[in-house]
Design a protein around this motif. Structure first.
Motif, PDB file in Angstrom:
ATOM      1  N   VAL A 147     -27.819 -48.051 -10.442  1.00  0.00           N
ATOM      2  CA  VAL A 147     -27.363 -46.674  -9.728  1.00  0.00           C
ATOM      3  C   VAL A 147     -27.979 -45.410 -10.136  1.00  0.00           C
ATOM      4  N   GLY A 148     -28.808 -45.577 -11.418  1.00  0.00           N
ATOM      5  CA  GLY A 148     -29.204 -44.290 -11.876  1.00  0.00           C
ATOM      6  C   GLY A 148     -30.354 -44.740 -12.944  1.00  0.00           C
ATOM      7  N   PRO A 149     -30.953 -43.771 -13.555  1.00  0.00           N
ATOM      8  CA  PRO A 149     -31.972 -44.042 -14.523  1.00  0.00           C
ATOM      9  C   PRO A 149     -31.538 -44.649 -15.607  1.00  0.00           C
ATOM     10  N   GLY A 150     -30.278 -44.510 -16.245  1.00  0.00           N
ATOM     11  CA  GLY A 150     -29.869 -45.239 -17.201  1.00  0.00           C
ATOM     12  C   GLY A 150     -28.430 -46.331 -16.921  1.00  0.00           C
ATOM     13  N   ILE A 151     -27.942 -46.364 -15.993  1.00  0.00           N
ATOM     14  CA  ILE A 151     -26.891 -46.844 -15.721  1.00  0.00           C
ATOM     15  C   ILE A 151     -26.958 -47.973 -14.756  1.00  0.00           C
ATOM     16  N   SER A 152     -26.485 -49.187 -14.901  1.00  0.00           N
ATOM     17  CA  SER A 152     -26.281 -50.265 -13.976  1.00  0.00           C
ATOM     18  C   SER A 152     -24.834 -50.693 -13.686  1.00  0.00           C
ATOM     19  N   LEU A 153     -24.811 -51.112 -12.356  1.00  0.00           N
ATOM     20  CA  LEU A 153     -23.535 -51.348 -11.717  1.00  0.00           C
ATOM     21  C   LEU A 153     -23.338 -52.797 -11.492  1.00  0.00           C
ATOM     22  N   PHE A 154     -22.484 -53.466 -12.322  1.00  0.00           N
ATOM     23  CA  PHE A 154     -21.997 -54.965 -12.138  1.00  0.00           C
ATOM     24  C   PHE A 154     -20.752 -54.899 -11.126  1.00  0.00           C
ATOM     25  N   VAL A 155     -21.179 -55.094  -9.854  1.00  0.00           N
ATOM     26  CA  VAL A 155     -20.557 -54.800  -8.495  1.00  0.00           C
ATOM     27  C   VAL A 155     -19.360 -55.841  -8.427  1.00  0.00           C
ATOM     28  N   ASP A 156     -19.346 -56.911  -8.982  1.00  0.00           N
ATOM     29  CA  ASP A 156     -18.322 -57.918  -8.911  1.00  0.00           C
ATOM     30  C   ASP A 156     -17.009 -57.573 -10.063  1.00  0.00           C
ATOM     31  N   ARG A 157     -17.432 -57.123 -10.823  1.00  0.00           N
ATOM     32  CA  ARG A 157     -16.435 -56.521 -11.928  1.00  0.00           C
ATOM     33  C   ARG A 157     -15.416 -55.234 -11.456  1.00  0.00           C
ATOM     34  N   CYS A 158     -15.937 -54.616 -10.594  1.00  0.00           N
ATOM     35  CA  CYS A 158     -15.368 -53.362 -10.205  1.00  0.00           C
ATOM     36  C   CYS A 158     -13.950 -53.476  -9.543  1.00  0.00           C
ATOM     37  N   VAL A 159     -13.148 -52.571 -10.131  1.00  0.00           N
ATOM     38  CA  VAL A 159     -11.673 -52.812  -9.691  1.00  0.00           C
ATOM     39  C   VAL A 159     -11.111 -51.715  -8.707  1.00  0.00           C
ATOM     40  N   LEU A 160     -12.294 -50.991  -8.407  1.00  0.00           N
ATOM     41  CA  LEU A 160     -12.076 -49.855  -7.455  1.00  0.00           C
ATOM     42  C   LEU A 160     -11.123 -48.909  -7.846  1.00  0.00           C
ATOM     43  N   CYS A 161     -10.952 -48.532  -8.946  1.00  0.00           N
ATOM     44  CA  CYS A 161     -10.062 -47.397  -9.745  1.00  0.00           C
ATOM     45  C   CYS A 161     -10.498 -46.132  -9.205  1.00  0.00           C
ATOM     46  N   GLY A 162     -11.950 -45.808  -8.833  1.00  0.00           N
ATOM     47  CA  GLY A 162     -12.209 -44.709  -8.265  1.00  0.00           C
ATOM     48  C   GLY A 162     -12.587 -43.584  -9.408  1.00  0.00           C
ATOM     49  N   ARG A 163     -12.402 -43.799 -10.596  1.00  0.00           N
ATOM     50  CA  ARG A 163     -12.588 -42.869 -11.650  1.00  0.00           C
ATOM     51  C   ARG A 163     -13.780 -42.204 -11.694  1.00  0.00           C
TER      52      ARG A 163
END
Length: 543
Positions: A147-163
């Motif tokens: 999702v950015g130059p240095g950051i990956s998103l592991f979609v299934d781990r997300c709990v949708l807290c929205g922080r």
């Protein structure tokens, strides 16, 4: 005054400071679990992990009247006469159901997840979750995308807290992240063509309560339970953010923010977060050396200290240039030593790097263009020793006047980046003796008579004074490579002192002798732990 009862513990709160139940419970030592709440972000009450029982004390009868439904502690204010119960069977059951619901869609990949060991979902499961899993385990998988130059998103781990979404909207105001789709298809994502690439993007990794957002520089490199954390101060700019330096076996693996309401409330910028690669650079200076005609010869520390000490003692007008990357304690030692050689010895501040302009964000956080972390501290010292601070430019101008030109110059560098050009180095070379202590080779080290390897910020104890005037102490996190010594260590030997260098002792000495630093109550600079925790405001006025 507001009187609140939390789990039968009475708490008195000032009326002028409204406080939610999570923060009020912290005041009496009670933890209320939560995922979506963060004290620096807006309240959304989406995770429902913080549900508690609520009621009021009837003003007429004095009886406690409880509500039937549970309320979210994050969005419920603790007002006068409120009563809250955080550990009843009803609350315990609700937490277990929330935790179970999150785990139904969560991949069981803790063995390979970087967040394992500091994951709230993991911790809360053991504290508040169901005793047994009632649903079939999902097969191991987790979709991952950048999702950015240095950051990956592991979609299934997300709990949708929205922080992370609220951080990008409310703090950086760049709004790269958003909620895509709805229902069971809802996910965190970035807008097309707008990657997560703001100057504070790394904070979303710290904010994520689970392992959904990961820093690729740290990913799969180390387990968090092997890391040792040292409280330190960021030397990336003059803001002086409080940080944790996390290392294992003298290898720094990451830098994270250390909350300090007076400096960087909860954040650090990416420039400071990733400012550790140079610590382990193969290009660092690691041996003292002496220039012999056209050849540089490596020597041991004993020989270097003896020869430099003899040369400085015999010279007529020695001077020292002190880098803004040096700690205040080391600078104090240098001033004391050179004034013992010559009461009029020139003391100057080294070049102060400035890059671009100040960049300010919400929550009062500023990334400063001035990259010297201790310039203001050196000014305080030189006000004491000189009567006024001497800039590097003014020091160099003295080389044009034969009467004021020093005969020997010691340059205390410690610069992580290029800081001097060849013409300036040639000006310094006009003296009889030139000694340089630095991290890397530079134009001035190439023409110096002696070159001493310097310790980096994570390899030394000592304090810094930020541009806003806060005096903070940093602890050494790792040992320097090979035979490298900090300026404080070799200056102590140069002065012939029998005690080894101890920054704590020098800090106490400064607090007693330097007028601007006489800010401690009885007990010395370590009284109440303020110096090492949040630092001391010197009341110098903001710049």
């Amino acid at each position: 005054m507001a009187r609140v009862l939390i789990d039968q513990r009475e708490l008195v709160l000032p009326d002028e400071r409204p406080m939610n139940v999570i923060e009020a419970a912290r005041r009496v030592g009670i933890e209320i679990p939560h995922f979506c709440y963060h004290r620096a972000l807006s309240v959304v009450g989406s995770c429902r992990m913080c549900l508690v029982e609520a009621g009021r004390i009837d003003a007429k009868t004095g009886q406690i009247v409880m509500r039937d439904e549970l309320v979210p502690a994050c969005s419920t204010m603790a007002v006068d006469g409120s009563v809250f119960v955080t550990d009843s069977p009803k609350v315990v059951a609700a937490r277990a159901r929330v935790e179970e619901g999150l785990l139904l869609r969560h991949p069981i990949d803790c063995p390979v997840c970087d967040k394992a060991g500091e994951c709230l979902l993991q911790d809360y499961h053991f504290r508040y979750g169901q005793a047994e899993r009632r649903a079939d385990e999902r097969p191991f998988h987790s979709r991952c995308r950048e999702v950015g130059p240095g950051i990956s998103l592991f979609v299934d781990r997300c709990v949708l807290c929205g922080r992370c979404v609220r951080f990008c909207r409310e703090i950086t105001e760049t709004s790269e992240l958003y909620f895509r789709a709805r229902g069971t298809d809802e996910e965190i994502d970035v807008f097309e063509g707008v990657p997560l690439d703001n100057p504070m993007a790394g904070n979303v990794v710290d904010l994520c309560p689970v392992g959904a957002l990961a820093d690729r520089r740290f990913l799969y490199r180390q387990r968090v339970w092997f890391l040792e954390s040292a409280p330190s101060v960021c030397t990336g700019c003059a803001t002086g953010c409080s940080i944790w330096i996390e290392s294992n076996q003298d290898q720094v693996y990451r830098i994270t923010p250390r909350p300090n309401a007076s400096v960087n409330p909860h954040w650090i910028c990416d420039e400071g977060r990733y400012r550790y690669a140079h610590l382990h650079s193969p290009n660092r200076l690691v041996h003292p050396r002496r220039q012999m005609e056209e050849e540089a010869v490596e020597i041991d520390w004993g020989t270097a200290i003896a020869e430099i000490g003899a040369a400085l003692t015999s010279t007529a007008r020695p001077a020292v240039v002190i880098s803004p990357f040096i700690t205040l304690e080391e600078a104090h030692l240098a001033c004391r030593y050179f004034r013992s050689l010559d009461p009029s010895s020139p003391l100057a501040i080294g070049p102060v790097p400035v890059v671009g302009e100040d960049l300010s964000f919400a929550d009062g956080f500023t990334i400063r263009a001035e990259k010297g972390p201790n310039r203001r501290g050196l000014e305080l010292l030189l006000n004491h020793w000189n009567g006024e601070p001497t800039t590097f430019e003014r020091f160099l101008s003295g080389f044009e006047e034969n009467e004021d030109r020093p005969t020997a110059v010691v340059v205390l560098g410690g610069y992580p980046n290029d800081w001097i050009d060849e013409p300036t180095a040639r000006v310094l070379r006009r003296v009889e003796l030139l000694v340089v202590s630095d991290l890397f080779e530079s134009p001035v080290s190439k023409v110096a008579d002696y070159v001493l390897p310097s310790a980096a910020f994570a390899e030394r104890d000592g304090s810094y004074v930020s541009a806003p005037g806060r005096w903070q102490f940093a602890r050494r996190a790792i040992r320097p490579p090979r035979v490298v010594r900090s300026e404080g260590q070799w200056l102590t030997r140069l002065m012939g002192e029998t005690e080894r260098f101890q920054a704590d002792r020098i800090a106490e000495e400064m607090a007693e002798t330097v007028p601007a630093l006489k800010v401690f109550e009885q007990g010395g600079p370590w009284a109440n732990g303020r110096f090492e925790n949040e630092g001391i405001d010197l009341n110098l006025g903001r710049e």
